[in-house]
Motif scaffolding. Sequence first.
Motif, short mmCIF file in Angstrom:
data_model
loop_
_atom_site.label_atom_id
_atom_site.label_comp_id
_atom_site.label_asym_id
_atom_site.label_seq_id
_atom_site.Cartn_x
_atom_site.Cartn_y
_atom_site.Cartn_z
N VAL A 142 0.84 -1.20 0.00
CA VAL A 142 0.00 0.00 0.00
C VAL A 142 0.88 1.25 0.00
N LYS A 143 1.91 1.23 0.84
CA LYS A 143 2.82 2.38 0.93
C LYS A 143 3.50 2.64 -0.43
N GLU A 144 3.94 1.58 -1.09
CA GLU A 144 4.57 1.71 -2.40
C GLU A 144 3.60 2.28 -3.44
N GLU A 145 2.33 1.86 -3.36
CA GLU A 145 1.34 2.36 -4.30
C GLU A 145 1.11 3.86 -4.12
N LEU A 172 -9.09 -2.16 -2.50
CA LEU A 172 -8.00 -1.39 -1.91
C LEU A 172 -7.34 -0.50 -2.96
N ALA A 173 -7.14 -1.01 -4.16
CA ALA A 173 -6.54 -0.22 -5.23
C ALA A 173 -7.42 0.98 -5.58
N ALA A 174 -8.73 0.76 -5.59
CA ALA A 174 -9.67 1.86 -5.88
C ALA A 174 -9.59 2.93 -4.79
N ASP A 175 -9.49 2.49 -3.53
CA ASP A 175 -9.39 3.44 -2.42
C ASP A 175 -8.08 4.21 -2.46
N ILE A 176 -6.99 3.53 -2.83
CA ILE A 176 -5.69 4.20 -2.93
C ILE A 176 -5.75 5.29 -3.99
N ALA A 177 -6.34 4.98 -5.14
CA ALA A 177 -6.47 5.98 -6.21
C ALA A 177 -7.33 7.16 -5.76
N LYS A 178 -8.42 6.85 -5.06
CA LYS A 178 -9.33 7.89 -4.57
C LYS A 178 -8.62 8.81 -3.56
N LEU A 179 -7.90 8.21 -2.63
CA LEU A 179 -7.19 8.98 -1.60
C LEU A 179 -6.04 9.78 -2.20
N ALA A 180 -5.35 9.19 -3.18
CA ALA A 180 -4.24 9.90 -3.82
C ALA A 180 -4.74 11.12 -4.58
#
Length: 325
Positions: A142-145, A172-180
């Motif tokens: 997650v940190k690397e993403e 999780l990938a969708a949430d990472i993109a949303k948060l980024a």
Amino acid sequence: MIIFLYGSDGYRLRKKSGEIIDSYQKKHQSGLNFFKFDCSQITLADLDKIKDAVRSGSFFDEIKLIVLKNILPARLPAGQIAGLLKDYELARDKKTVILATANAAQKDLAAADKSLFSLLAAEGNLVKEINILSGNRLENWVKEEFTARGCSIQPAALKKLADYSGGDSFSLAADIAKLANFAAGSGKKALTGEDVELLASKKINLNIFELIDAIAAKDKPKAFSVLYRELETGRDVNYIFAMVVGQFRNLLIIKDLAARSLSADSIAKKAGLHPFVVKKTLKILDKYDVQTLKTAYGKLLNADILQKEGRAALEDSLFGMVLSF
């Protein structure tokens, strides 16, 4: 040349496959030597198309890339695809690359077609197993993403996001993109737990609590029944294992913090866990002593090692642990 990607983590499997295809297409831009087939849908007529792709001459002296998605389990009778790979000696062909993918655990793939799996995973091929992550490995991914998207996330917020995902890497990938995107738009240097609480989807699995509750109560019939039901409904054994490992890890962390007389909210903040997880865990905490928790966690870690070494199946280890309490 054969590249074989397989495992239970569908998102990371698809991403790695996409990276290989993108790299190929950037280098070989004609598009005339790229072929893709979904083996879960192919017929014998389609097998002839794969043979034609293998036999065809390469245009512009480019390397050919033939993608065989969902190569296991395939719709074709056992031996058809293995025969093709052997007949044309594709593992040794330097001008043709076979990219084979399979979204399932090793045990299931070997059970579907042991001969084909052995051929694909043979020494000399490029083989990568991509299974669902948990614990530190999940958090590091997650940190690397986030780093790849040019932003960072606070450690406690990262743990909360991983807990919310329930092991679902697509979510999780969708949430990472949303948060980024939120971080980029708001100018935030580091995402916080409040940001995760606001924007991330929550997939906390109640059945995992039901399983842990049954184990804690030493109710072997119920624990066995819950585990069996989860597997029968198609729940991936690697996902179940990751969730059980995570819950026992949380039990150890929460028990240690509770022994310091911290409140549920304080434990949640200090451990970086969702308050719901902490409150549910506190309800069953008295059923375990520290040594029991350490023993269970040790059994789970040993099961992980045995599975990776091919000496035991995760499913058998889970049932064994359920019946040992």
